[in-house]
Design an enzyme around this catalytic site. Sequence first.
Site, PDB file in Angstrom:
ATOM      1  N   ASP A   1     -18.361-104.116 -10.523  1.00 14.93           N
ATOM      2  CA  ASP A   1     -17.942-102.704 -11.028  1.00 14.93           C
ATOM      3  C   ASP A   1     -16.880-102.320 -10.264  1.00 14.93           C
ATOM      4  O   ASP A   1     -16.666-101.097 -10.359  1.00 14.93           O
ATOM      5  CB  ASP A   1     -19.193-101.718 -10.869  1.00 14.93           C
ATOM      6  CG  ASP A   1     -20.518-102.468 -11.843  1.00 14.93           C
ATOM      7  OD1 ASP A   1     -21.543-102.347 -11.475  1.00 14.93           O
ATOM      8  OD2 ASP A   1     -20.184-103.244 -12.746  1.00 14.93           O
TER       9      ASP A   1
HETATM   10  N1  LIG Z   1     -18.611-110.788 -10.694  1.00 13.41           N
HETATM   11  C1  LIG Z   1     -19.042-109.519 -11.518  1.00 13.41           C
HETATM   12  N2  LIG Z   1     -20.041-109.975 -12.588  1.00 13.41           N
HETATM   13  C2  LIG Z   1     -20.444-109.039 -13.377  1.00 13.41           C
HETATM   14  C3  LIG Z   1     -19.730-107.745 -13.429  1.00 13.41           C
HETATM   15  C4  LIG Z   1     -18.862-107.410 -12.329  1.00 13.41           C
HETATM   16  O1  LIG Z   1     -18.339-106.295 -12.052  1.00 13.41           O
HETATM   17  N3  LIG Z   1     -18.304-108.494 -11.586  1.00 13.41           N
HETATM   18  N4  LIG Z   1     -20.425-106.487 -14.016  1.00 13.41           N
HETATM   19  C5  LIG Z   1     -21.652-107.082 -14.659  1.00 13.41           C
HETATM   20  C6  LIG Z   1     -22.249-106.059 -15.575  1.00 13.41           C
HETATM   21  N5  LIG Z   1     -22.989-105.052 -14.773  1.00 13.41           N
HETATM   22  C7  LIG Z   1     -22.621-103.892 -14.653  1.00 13.41           C
HETATM   23  O2  LIG Z   1     -21.802-103.600 -15.597  1.00 13.41           O
HETATM   24  C8  LIG Z   1     -24.195-105.600 -14.447  1.00 13.41           C
HETATM   25  C9  LIG Z   1     -25.021-106.699 -14.505  1.00 13.41           C
HETATM   26  C10 LIG Z   1     -26.126-106.919 -13.845  1.00 13.41           C
HETATM   27  C11 LIG Z   1     -26.213-106.462 -12.855  1.00 13.41           C
HETATM   28  C12 LIG Z   1     -27.602-106.996 -12.181  1.00 13.41           C
HETATM   29  O3  LIG Z   1     -27.847-106.623 -11.170  1.00 13.41           O
HETATM   30  N6  LIG Z   1     -28.109-108.190 -12.600  1.00 13.41           N
HETATM   31  C13 LIG Z   1     -29.113-108.873 -11.882  1.00 13.41           C
HETATM   32  C14 LIG Z   1     -30.144-109.616 -12.908  1.00 13.41           C
HETATM   33  C15 LIG Z   1     -30.346-108.709 -13.971  1.00 13.41           C
HETATM   34  C16 LIG Z   1     -31.257-109.606 -15.110  1.00 13.41           C
HETATM   35  O4  LIG Z   1     -31.635-110.616 -14.970  1.00 13.41           O
HETATM   36  O5  LIG Z   1     -31.362-108.649 -16.034  1.00 13.41           O
HETATM   37  C17 LIG Z   1     -28.772-110.117 -11.288  1.00 13.41           C
HETATM   38  O6  LIG Z   1     -27.383-110.738 -11.687  1.00 13.41           O
HETATM   39  O7  LIG Z   1     -29.036-110.453 -10.353  1.00 13.41           O
HETATM   40  C18 LIG Z   1     -25.598-105.561 -12.356  1.00 13.41           C
HETATM   41  C19 LIG Z   1     -24.644-105.057 -12.980  1.00 13.41           C
HETATM   42  C20 LIG Z   1     -21.502-108.326 -15.560  1.00 13.41           C
HETATM   43  N7  LIG Z   1     -21.336-109.220 -14.528  1.00 13.41           N
END
Ligand SMILES: Nc1nc2c(c(=O)[nH]1)N[C@@H](CN(C=O)c1ccc(C(=O)N[C@@H](CCC(=O)O)C(=O)O)cc1)CN2
Length: 298
Positions: A242
């Site tokens: 983000d």
């Molecule tokens: N490298 C990046 N990847 C993503 C970003 C980014 O800015 N850089 N934005 C996200 C979207 N997002 C917020 O906008 C977000 C999505 C997911 C998570 C998170 O903590 N996900 C967990 C798993 C959640 C699940 O399985 O439901 C994780 O991945 O461990 C935080 C923020 C999209 N990708």
Amino acid sequence: MGYVPSDYTSEAPMNHSENAFILTIACTDACGLVGAFSSLIASMGGNITEANHHTDIKTGKAFLRFVFTNKTGSADDLRAAIQPLTEKYAADCSVYDANKPMKVVIAVSRFGHCLQELIHRQLAGILPIEICAVLSNHEDMRGFVEWAGIPYHYLPVSKENKAEQEQQIRSLFQSHDAELLILARYMQILSADMCRDFDGKAINIHHSFLPSFKGAKPYSQAHDKGVKIIGATAHYVTTDLDEGPIIEQAVERVDHSVSVEEFVNVGRDTETLALTRAVRWHAERRVMMHGNRTIVFK
Ligand SMILES: Nc1nc2c(c(=O)[nH]1)N[C@@H](CN(C=O)c1ccc(C(=O)N[C@@H](CCC(=O)O)C(=O)O)cc1)CN2
């Protein structure tokens, strides 16, 4: 499913006459820079229909965008013709066909409001994109996407298969010769390798008014803070969660009487607005990167 023009409202992107091109230029500013490129376009019989220019005084870097019609000559002819000026100004120049919709792949998890609006706006002819495929780590949106005639790819992901799943995303993207990956509430963090491979080619919608409330559950964070305005932010995806360059933001007023559940409902509109506008600006080649910031010629 091709890009379907329609006589929609004035919101519709400009349908350029035949042989219309977009030229973007980024370089160190210099006296006569704007005149040099605009004169070159004129010397090739080009008629400039839109011109944008910004110089960042602090860094001395200039950003230009020309839209022009040109009865003769292809994009490759134009690329050849601008080469001498490109070298003279050590400029980063790109030439695009203004009538060619941008091929995109959309990633979604469970919430489909942004995805649905992107599909609607393509079908209505008010967003210059061609949605080649939708991918998801859930099955929730398959019905709607296949109803719209778009291929749906269910790509489940876990810690164990993340690298393999991300390779499936790369393959799907390349198979369609796509130019943009849209994370339309795709709730998986892309790896550093993916961020490198999709540098400037992946846009995410974050459901908060960044830089506030990064990461997961931003509406709960905002509600706990008692904010009076909530928002959404469309940004390029980088390794720093983000933190990527912001393209567009949208906000809405709330107050003490609005529950966190209602924050989510209000947020659907701000998310959809911020993302569809950001995708439009990007697809119309109106966004230029400048460090961790963007120049957006609206
Ligand atoms: N490298 C990046 N990847 C993503 C970003 C980014 O800015 N850089 N934005 C996200 C979207 N997002 C917020 O906008 C977000 C999505 C997911 C998570 C998170 O903590 N996900 C967990 C798993 C959640 C699940 O399985 O439901 C994780 O991945 O461990 C935080 C923020 C999209 N990708």
